[in-house]
Design a protein around this motif. Structure first.
Motif, PDB file in Angstrom:
ATOM      1  N   VAL A 136      -5.268   2.450  -1.146  1.00  0.00           N
ATOM      2  CA  VAL A 136      -5.457   1.013  -1.223  1.00  0.00           C
ATOM      3  C   VAL A 136      -5.034   0.479   0.133  1.00  0.00           C
ATOM      4  O   VAL A 136      -3.925   0.738   0.591  1.00  0.00           O
ATOM      5  CB  VAL A 136      -4.608   0.390  -2.350  1.00  0.00           C
ATOM      6  CG1 VAL A 136      -4.721  -1.115  -2.332  1.00  0.00           C
ATOM      7  CG2 VAL A 136      -5.029   0.953  -3.698  1.00  0.00           C
ATOM      8  N   ILE A 137      -5.936  -0.231   0.809  1.00  0.00           N
ATOM      9  CA  ILE A 137      -5.647  -0.733   2.146  1.00  0.00           C
ATOM     10  C   ILE A 137      -5.725  -2.256   2.171  1.00  0.00           C
ATOM     11  O   ILE A 137      -6.353  -2.877   1.313  1.00  0.00           O
ATOM     12  CB  ILE A 137      -6.610  -0.127   3.192  1.00  0.00           C
ATOM     13  CG1 ILE A 137      -8.062  -0.528   2.924  1.00  0.00           C
ATOM     14  CG2 ILE A 137      -6.454   1.393   3.255  1.00  0.00           C
ATOM     15  CD1 ILE A 137      -9.039  -0.141   4.035  1.00  0.00           C
ATOM     16  N   ALA A 138      -5.084  -2.848   3.169  1.00  0.00           N
ATOM     17  CA  ALA A 138      -5.073  -4.305   3.322  1.00  0.00           C
ATOM     18  C   ALA A 138      -6.427  -4.809   3.787  1.00  0.00           C
ATOM     19  O   ALA A 138      -7.151  -4.139   4.512  1.00  0.00           O
ATOM     20  CB  ALA A 138      -4.000  -4.708   4.323  1.00  0.00           C
ATOM     21  N   ARG A 139      -6.760  -6.013   3.331  1.00  0.00           N
ATOM     22  CA  ARG A 139      -7.978  -6.714   3.736  1.00  0.00           C
ATOM     23  C   ARG A 139      -7.701  -8.208   3.739  1.00  0.00           C
ATOM     24  O   ARG A 139      -6.657  -8.647   3.268  1.00  0.00           O
ATOM     25  CB  ARG A 139      -9.136  -6.397   2.790  1.00  0.00           C
ATOM     26  CG  ARG A 139      -8.867  -6.894   1.360  1.00  0.00           C
ATOM     27  CD  ARG A 139     -10.089  -7.051   0.508  1.00  0.00           C
ATOM     28  NE  ARG A 139     -10.689  -8.355   0.777  1.00  0.00           N
ATOM     29  CZ  ARG A 139     -11.839  -8.758   0.276  1.00  0.00           C
ATOM     30  NH1 ARG A 139     -12.529  -7.991  -0.532  1.00  0.00           N
ATOM     31  NH2 ARG A 139     -12.324  -9.933   0.564  1.00  0.00           N
ATOM     32  N   ASN A 140      -8.651  -9.017   4.223  1.00  0.00           N
ATOM     33  CA  ASN A 140      -8.502 -10.467   4.165  1.00  0.00           C
ATOM     34  C   ASN A 140      -8.413 -10.914   2.708  1.00  0.00           C
ATOM     35  O   ASN A 140      -9.026 -10.332   1.830  1.00  0.00           O
ATOM     36  CB  ASN A 140      -9.672 -11.168   4.865  1.00  0.00           C
ATOM     37  CG  ASN A 140     -11.019 -10.746   4.311  1.00  0.00           C
ATOM     38  OD1 ASN A 140     -11.432  -9.614   4.528  1.00  0.00           O
ATOM     39  ND2 ASN A 140     -11.697 -11.642   3.609  1.00  0.00           N
ATOM     40  N   ALA A 141      -7.627 -11.944   2.454  1.00  0.00           N
ATOM     41  CA  ALA A 141      -7.462 -12.458   1.092  1.00  0.00           C
ATOM     42  C   ALA A 141      -8.694 -13.257   0.690  1.00  0.00           C
ATOM     43  O   ALA A 141      -9.304 -13.945   1.496  1.00  0.00           O
ATOM     44  CB  ALA A 141      -6.229 -13.341   1.015  1.00  0.00           C
ATOM     45  N   THR A 142      -9.045 -13.143  -0.585  1.00  0.00           N
ATOM     46  CA  THR A 142     -10.145 -13.929  -1.140  1.00  0.00           C
ATOM     47  C   THR A 142      -9.812 -14.265  -2.587  1.00  0.00           C
ATOM     48  O   THR A 142      -9.099 -13.517  -3.253  1.00  0.00           O
ATOM     49  CB  THR A 142     -11.486 -13.176  -1.050  1.00  0.00           C
ATOM     50  OG1 THR A 142     -12.525 -14.026  -1.560  1.00  0.00           O
ATOM     51  CG2 THR A 142     -11.469 -11.878  -1.815  1.00  0.00           C
ATOM     52  N   SER A 143     -10.280 -15.404  -3.054  1.00  0.00           N
ATOM     53  CA  SER A 143      -9.989 -15.816  -4.432  1.00  0.00           C
ATOM     54  C   SER A 143     -10.891 -15.080  -5.409  1.00  0.00           C
ATOM     55  O   SER A 143     -11.855 -14.426  -5.024  1.00  0.00           O
ATOM     56  CB  SER A 143     -10.178 -17.321  -4.581  1.00  0.00           C
ATOM     57  OG  SER A 143     -11.508 -17.671  -4.268  1.00  0.00           O
ATOM     58  N   ILE A 144     -10.547 -15.224  -6.697  1.00  0.00           N
ATOM     59  CA  ILE A 144     -11.331 -14.615  -7.761  1.00  0.00           C
ATOM     60  C   ILE A 144     -11.857 -15.742  -8.639  1.00  0.00           C
ATOM     61  O   ILE A 144     -11.108 -16.367  -9.380  1.00  0.00           O
ATOM     62  CB  ILE A 144     -10.477 -13.650  -8.610  1.00  0.00           C
ATOM     63  CG1 ILE A 144      -9.833 -12.591  -7.721  1.00  0.00           C
ATOM     64  CG2 ILE A 144     -11.320 -13.005  -9.688  1.00  0.00           C
ATOM     65  CD1 ILE A 144      -8.824 -11.737  -8.444  1.00  0.00           C
ATOM     66  N   THR A 145     -13.135 -16.032  -8.539  1.00  0.00           N
ATOM     67  CA  THR A 145     -13.743 -17.086  -9.331  1.00  0.00           C
ATOM     68  C   THR A 145     -13.888 -16.631 -10.780  1.00  0.00           C
ATOM     69  O   THR A 145     -14.169 -15.464 -11.044  1.00  0.00           O
ATOM     70  CB  THR A 145     -15.131 -17.442  -8.773  1.00  0.00           C
ATOM     71  OG1 THR A 145     -14.975 -17.854  -7.418  1.00  0.00           O
ATOM     72  CG2 THR A 145     -15.781 -18.551  -9.569  1.00  0.00           C
ATOM     73  N   VAL A 153      -5.522 -13.640  -6.102  1.00  0.00           N
ATOM     74  CA  VAL A 153      -6.407 -13.374  -4.974  1.00  0.00           C
ATOM     75  C   VAL A 153      -6.459 -11.868  -4.758  1.00  0.00           C
ATOM     76  O   VAL A 153      -5.578 -11.130  -5.187  1.00  0.00           O
ATOM     77  CB  VAL A 153      -5.942 -14.075  -3.676  1.00  0.00           C
ATOM     78  CG1 VAL A 153      -6.020 -15.572  -3.809  1.00  0.00           C
ATOM     79  CG2 VAL A 153      -4.546 -13.646  -3.287  1.00  0.00           C
ATOM     80  N   VAL A 154      -7.526 -11.427  -4.109  1.00  0.00           N
ATOM     81  CA  VAL A 154      -7.670 -10.023  -3.759  1.00  0.00           C
ATOM     82  C   VAL A 154      -7.161  -9.862  -2.330  1.00  0.00           C
ATOM     83  O   VAL A 154      -7.615 -10.555  -1.422  1.00  0.00           O
ATOM     84  CB  VAL A 154      -9.155  -9.580  -3.844  1.00  0.00           C
ATOM     85  CG1 VAL A 154      -9.316  -8.153  -3.361  1.00  0.00           C
ATOM     86  CG2 VAL A 154      -9.663  -9.730  -5.258  1.00  0.00           C
ATOM     87  N   VAL A 170     -14.749   1.397  -0.862  1.00  0.00           N
ATOM     88  CA  VAL A 170     -15.269   1.415  -2.229  1.00  0.00           C
ATOM     89  C   VAL A 170     -15.372   0.021  -2.836  1.00  0.00           C
ATOM     90  O   VAL A 170     -16.290  -0.264  -3.581  1.00  0.00           O
ATOM     91  CB  VAL A 170     -14.410   2.352  -3.109  1.00  0.00           C
ATOM     92  CG1 VAL A 170     -14.898   2.369  -4.538  1.00  0.00           C
ATOM     93  CG2 VAL A 170     -14.421   3.760  -2.528  1.00  0.00           C
ATOM     94  N   THR A 171     -14.463  -0.859  -2.522  1.00  0.00           N
ATOM     95  CA  THR A 171     -14.464  -2.186  -3.151  1.00  0.00           C
ATOM     96  C   THR A 171     -14.562  -3.293  -2.103  1.00  0.00           C
ATOM     97  O   THR A 171     -13.863  -4.293  -2.165  1.00  0.00           O
ATOM     98  CB  THR A 171     -13.193  -2.378  -3.995  1.00  0.00           C
ATOM     99  OG1 THR A 171     -12.054  -2.092  -3.180  1.00  0.00           O
ATOM    100  CG2 THR A 171     -13.194  -1.493  -5.219  1.00  0.00           C
ATOM    101  N   ALA A 172     -15.454  -3.141  -1.151  1.00  0.00           N
ATOM    102  CA  ALA A 172     -15.573  -4.095  -0.049  1.00  0.00           C
ATOM    103  C   ALA A 172     -16.040  -5.465  -0.496  1.00  0.00           C
ATOM    104  O   ALA A 172     -15.837  -6.455   0.193  1.00  0.00           O
ATOM    105  CB  ALA A 172     -16.518  -3.545   1.018  1.00  0.00           C
ATOM    106  N   THR A 173     -16.666  -5.570  -1.680  1.00  0.00           N
ATOM    107  CA  THR A 173     -17.180  -6.862  -2.133  1.00  0.00           C
ATOM    108  C   THR A 173     -16.352  -7.463  -3.266  1.00  0.00           C
ATOM    109  O   THR A 173     -16.782  -8.407  -3.908  1.00  0.00           O
ATOM    110  CB  THR A 173     -18.649  -6.729  -2.587  1.00  0.00           C
ATOM    111  OG1 THR A 173     -18.717  -5.755  -3.631  1.00  0.00           O
ATOM    112  CG2 THR A 173     -19.545  -6.321  -1.435  1.00  0.00           C
ATOM    113  N   ALA A 174     -15.164  -6.931  -3.521  1.00  0.00           N
ATOM    114  CA  ALA A 174     -14.322  -7.492  -4.587  1.00  0.00           C
ATOM    115  C   ALA A 174     -13.899  -8.912  -4.229  1.00  0.00           C
ATOM    116  O   ALA A 174     -13.633  -9.221  -3.081  1.00  0.00           O
ATOM    117  CB  ALA A 174     -13.089  -6.618  -4.796  1.00  0.00           C
ATOM    118  N   GLY A 175     -13.835  -9.777  -5.225  1.00  0.00           N
ATOM    119  CA  GLY A 175     -13.452 -11.165  -4.988  1.00  0.00           C
ATOM    120  C   GLY A 175     -14.642 -12.018  -4.598  1.00  0.00           C
ATOM    121  O   GLY A 175     -15.794 -11.590  -4.660  1.00  0.00           O
TER     122      GLY A 175
END
Length: 192
Positions: A136-145, A153-154, A170-175
């Motif tokens: 599990v790696i860090a990414r920019n934060a995004t909300s979950i609609t 947030v993700v 694997v989960t680049a489009t989560a959030g």
């Protein structure tokens, strides 16, 4: 009393608990782990003919290789890209009696960029894990609609380092938004 003499020699072959250098087979000390062809080793021969390989001389820092990223990825730096994590780079290091892969840095990613391999080409065989290594790696934060009464947030995504030399997001489009920056800083896994 018989004397002994030590010197250095370049390893030309590696066996089970032995190395060959200067045409002589030397038994390795327990501390001489993972000998490699090309090592400059300290070797010693006793007065009665016993030969031991004490260990390799340090070649200094194993050095980093800056990864060549695929289309849609920009190397990180310390001012504006990849959340300021620096460029993505990797190296193979001996650790705890085995070879390990170590990653550092970050990257900025365009929406829709490939996820099956964020590198422009597969890693060489010596840099591939024996089995998939997932993190599990860090990414920019995004909300979950659509999550009622949630402030969730993700902040992360799954990244697989595969035996075929690819690095998959694997989960680049989560959030609500795709991953725009990611960090591989601190990733370490065994190669065998």
């Amino acid at each position: 009393m018989r004397g002994a003499d030590w010197r250095t020699a370049t390893v030309t072959a590696v066996g089970a608990g032995t190395v060959t250098a200067d045409g002589i087979v030397w038994r390795c000390l327990d501390t001489y782990t993972l000998p490699l062809v090309g090592d400059v080793a300290v070797v010693s021969q006793s007065g009665n003919g016993n030969c031991i390989a004490i260990g390799r001389l340090s070649s200094g820092d194993p050095g980093w290789t800056t990864a060549t990223l695929g289309t849609g990825y920009t190397q990180g730096n310390t001012t504006s890209q990849g959340n300021n994590n620096g460029p993505i780079r990797y190296r193979r290091v001996p650790w705890q009696g085995g070879w390990w892969m170590e990653w550092d840095g970050g990257a900025t990613r365009s929406n829709g960029a490939q996820t099956s391999n964020m590198l422009s080409a597969a890693l060489a065989a010596t840099f591939r894990p024996a089995a998939r290594a997932s993190f599990v790696i860090a990414r920019n934060a995004t909300s979950i609609t659509g999550v009622a009464n949630s402030t969730s947030v993700v902040h992360s995504l799954k990244c697989d380092f595969d035996t075929d030399g690819t690095v998959q997001l694997v989960t680049a489009t989560a959030g609500d938004t795709e991953t725009n920056w990611l960090s591989l800083k601190g990733i370490r896994y065994p190669l065998s």
